[in-house]
Write an enzyme that holds these catalytic residues in place. Structure first.
Site, short mmCIF file in Angstrom:
data_model
loop_
_atom_site.label_atom_id
_atom_site.label_comp_id
_atom_site.label_asym_id
_atom_site.label_seq_id
_atom_site.Cartn_x
_atom_site.Cartn_y
_atom_site.Cartn_z
N ASN A 1 0.87 -1.18 0.00
CA ASN A 1 0.00 0.00 0.00
C ASN A 1 0.90 1.22 0.00
O ASN A 1 1.75 1.36 0.87
CB ASN A 1 -0.89 0.00 1.25
N TYR B 1 -10.81 11.09 4.65
CA TYR B 1 -11.66 10.33 3.72
C TYR B 1 -11.39 8.82 3.70
O TYR B 1 -12.32 8.02 3.75
CB TYR B 1 -11.46 10.89 2.31
O1 LIG Z 1 -14.51 16.13 -5.54
P1 LIG Z 1 -14.50 14.69 -5.91
O2 LIG Z 1 -13.43 14.41 -6.91
O3 LIG Z 1 -15.84 14.20 -6.35
O4 LIG Z 1 -14.03 13.85 -4.66
C1 LIG Z 1 -14.53 14.03 -3.36
C2 LIG Z 1 -15.73 13.18 -3.09
O5 LIG Z 1 -15.42 11.77 -3.29
C3 LIG Z 1 -15.56 11.07 -2.07
O6 LIG Z 1 -16.80 10.36 -2.01
P2 LIG Z 1 -16.97 8.83 -2.43
O7 LIG Z 1 -18.16 8.68 -3.27
O8 LIG Z 1 -15.69 8.32 -3.02
O9 LIG Z 1 -17.12 8.01 -1.08
P3 LIG Z 1 -18.03 8.11 0.23
O10 LIG Z 1 -19.33 7.38 -0.06
O11 LIG Z 1 -17.22 7.41 1.27
O12 LIG Z 1 -18.28 9.53 0.59
C4 LIG Z 1 -15.51 12.12 -0.99
O13 LIG Z 1 -16.21 11.69 0.16
C5 LIG Z 1 -16.18 13.30 -1.65
O14 LIG Z 1 -17.59 13.15 -1.58
N1 LIG Z 2 -3.03 2.86 -3.63
C1 LIG Z 2 -2.02 2.06 -3.43
O1 LIG Z 2 -1.59 1.83 -2.33
C2 LIG Z 2 -1.41 1.47 -4.71
C3 LIG Z 2 -0.23 0.54 -4.53
C4 LIG Z 2 0.62 0.48 -5.79
N2 LIG Z 2 1.30 1.73 -6.00
C5 LIG Z 2 -0.24 0.12 -6.98
O2 LIG Z 2 -0.52 0.96 -7.82
O3 LIG Z 2 -0.64 -1.02 -7.09
MG LIG Z 3 -18.23 11.31 -0.54
#
Ligand SMILES: O=P(O)(O)OC[C@H]1O[C@H](OP(=O)(O)OP(=O)(O)O)[C@H](O)[C@@H]1O
Ligand SMILES: NC(=O)CC[C@H](N)C(=O)O
Ligand SMILES: [Mg+2]
Length: 506
Positions: A102, A259
């Site tokens: 990761n 997040y």
């Molecule tokens: O501005 P953006 O590029 O859209 O990214 C930000 C958004 O993306 C994520 O939500 P996501 O739907 O990934 O997951 P969640 O259900 O955990 O909120 C985060 O919580 C924001 O809502």
């Molecule tokens: N988000 C990550 O941790 C990615 C691990 C690794 N760099 C891949 O691309 O597979």
């Molecule tokens: Mg979200």
């Protein structure tokens, strides 16, 4: 942000690793993999693109025999999303090593050539993790004796820390030895260890990206793996640990708290949930201070990550909190989906506005973060169409103006909605009547208030300061170039030829 897990058990570990990966699914939805070591000391591997529940069918679970195993769920940050870059990776020499990673290395390209020239190791994908594995393998190869001692392994990891740059939390297995786990010297990516005592006699150990994986498998949380530290658990359950970095320091990624991580995880001694509560409180106080004349009827979170913070904002502003959006439980996280077209479509499929909460009202929407603006743009459009009067937006994280190079896929600044824009300009771009962001100092306090041992956090997406060397304009140009090249390769989701075929009928 990927998820990793490793277990040294007293009985078959395939189901436990599968279960752990399902609770780490929020860290990556692109690919999943498990490798175990069977009684004949052979690796058993299954990996493919897809969610955990789709990648592993009965025949694969039958294949994954043995009491020792590691698993990975992937959110690609380097290379491509081809199944050949799904993890864990495997090399056959020395001994046979499998590794899951990761994070993201920032000197991959220099290392790729070096590994070939100096260690005569061929890297067959564009994955940084395959490079990492080969460097680890070539350092272990320097010890002529078999088996390796714990000290040999720790010396190899000390060398690895000096060669590679970037973020990494890794789990690995060495045939004939056991499980190895290590974390980069800044502790950018998380890693925890837990144990379970079986029949008052033997101890099973587990390492994982988040403590929630330990919880669901009834492992007792022991501690975080320290930045730079390595853990070695032999196949018969003997645990060794050592600090392997020359100058380790805590610089954990702040975006985990905003997040990535699950709220019920404890990370670096800090509760993710409590951090989000504090984020809501501090942002609520800022809104109360700065928006005295703004008339808000109702506070509504943009589900799901922002819900904990939004509830606190409503409490502090003394306004009703309402679940104005219904979330489709079958659509995953949109931010970690590959490709902007898919992300846009998915926001609409995922969230729908409940007209009754919006019609004729001035609403304060809350999100945990605004990155590309995909979610907010679409959501703003939606709430206007169901009759909202004024739409205000609050972000529990500050403006994201800089790319991430440590495991979050946002390598290009121009893709970020806050890039080169003032707060007013961002508001206009996404169609909000007013917009407010958390202050970075407040966000940092939300985490540090819970663990004074953390003097710094990795905040580069907010402040543009990168803790590892060599992150400059040239680096970003090369990254952008690479990304453009990768986009031209059509995705190949075929995973037929990935497995290690050693198991007869499976
Ligand atoms: O501005 P953006 O590029 O859209 O990214 C930000 C958004 O993306 C994520 O939500 P996501 O739907 O990934 O997951 P969640 O259900 O955990 O909120 C985060 O919580 C924001 O809502
Ligand atoms: N988000 C990550 O941790 C990615 C691990 C690794 N760099 C891949 O691309 O597979
Ligand atoms: Mg979200």
């Amino acid at each position: 942000m990927c998820g990793v897990v490793g277990i040294v058990g007293c009985s078959t570990v395939n189901q436990s690793i599968y279960d752990a990966l399902t609770v780490l699914q929020h860290r990556g939805q692109d690919a999943a993999g498990i490798v175990t070591i069977d009684e004949q000391n052979r690796f058993r591997l299954r990996k493919a693109n897809g969610l955990v529940k789709d990648v592993f069918q009965e025949q694969h679970m039958l294949r994954l025999q043995g009491n020792l195993g590691i698993g990975h769920i992937r959110y690609p940050t380097a290379g491509s999303s081809s199944p050949s870059e799904a993890q864990p990776f495997y090399v056959n020499s020395p001994y046979g090593i499998a590794l899951a990673h990761n994070g993201n290395l920032t000197n991959t390209e220099q290392l790729r050539d070096k590994v070939f020239e100096l260690a005569r190791r061929h890297i067959n994908t564009s994955s940084d993790s395959e490079v990492l594995l080969n460097i680890f393998a070539s350092e272990l190869d320097k010890f002529p004796t078999y088996p390796l001692t714990a000290d040999n392994i720790f010396t190899a990891i000390n060398q690895v820390h000096q060669i590679i740059k970037g973020a990494y939390a890794c789990v690995a297995m060495i045939i004939g030895h056991g499980l190895v786990a290590f974390r980069d010297p800044f502790g950018i990516r998380p890693l925890v260890i837990g144990k379970k005592v079986i029949d008052n006699q033997k101890t099973e150990y587990m390492v994982a990206s988040e403590s929630v994986a330990l919880d669901i498998l009834d492992f007792e949380f022991m501690r975080d793996v320290e930045p730079g530290e390595a853990i070695y658990i032999t196949q018969d359950g003997q645990l060794y640990s050592k600090q392997c970095a020359n100058n380790p320091q805590y610089y954990p990624c702040i975006f985990e708290y905003v997040y990535f991580a699950r709220p019920d995880s404890l990370m670096n001694g800090v509760s993710v949930y409590q951090s989000r509560i504090l984020m809501g409180q501090k942002l609520g106080q800022k809104i109360a201070r700065e928006w005295k004349d703004i008339d808000i009827d109702v506070v509504i979170p943009i589900p799901e990550t922002s819900c904990d913070a939004a509830l606190e904002i409503a409490r502090i502003l003394n306004k009703p909190y309402r679940q104005g959006f219904v979330k489709n439980r079958y659509v995953g996280r949109t931010f970690i989906m590959p490709g902007q077209a898919e992300r846009k479509l998915s926001v609409r499929r995922k969230l729908n506005a409940n007209r009754i909460e919006f019609e004729g009202k001035n609403v304060l929407l809350v999100d945990d973060s605004i990155v590309r603006g995909t979610t907010s743009e679409k959501i703003l459009e939606m709430v206007r169409s169901v009759g909202a009067k004024k739409v205000y937006l609050a972000s529990a994280a500050p403006e994201i103006r800089y790319p991430n190079v440590y495991g979050i896929d946002m390598p290009v600044a121009s893709e970020l909605i806050a890039y080169n824009r003032s707060v007013e300009q961002i508001a206009t771009a996404i169609g909000a009547d007013k917009l407010i962001f958390q202050d970075l100092s407040d966000l940092i306090d939300c985490i540090r208030e819970q663990n004074a041992k953390i003097h710094h956090l990795e905040c580069s997406v907010f402040d543009g300061k990168y803790i590892t060397e060599g992150i400059d304009a040239n680096y970003f140009d090369a990254l952008e170039h690479h990304r453009a090249e990768n986009k031209t390769i059509p995705p190949n989701r075929e995973s037929e030829n990935l497995e290690i075929y050693n198991e007869g009928q499976y």
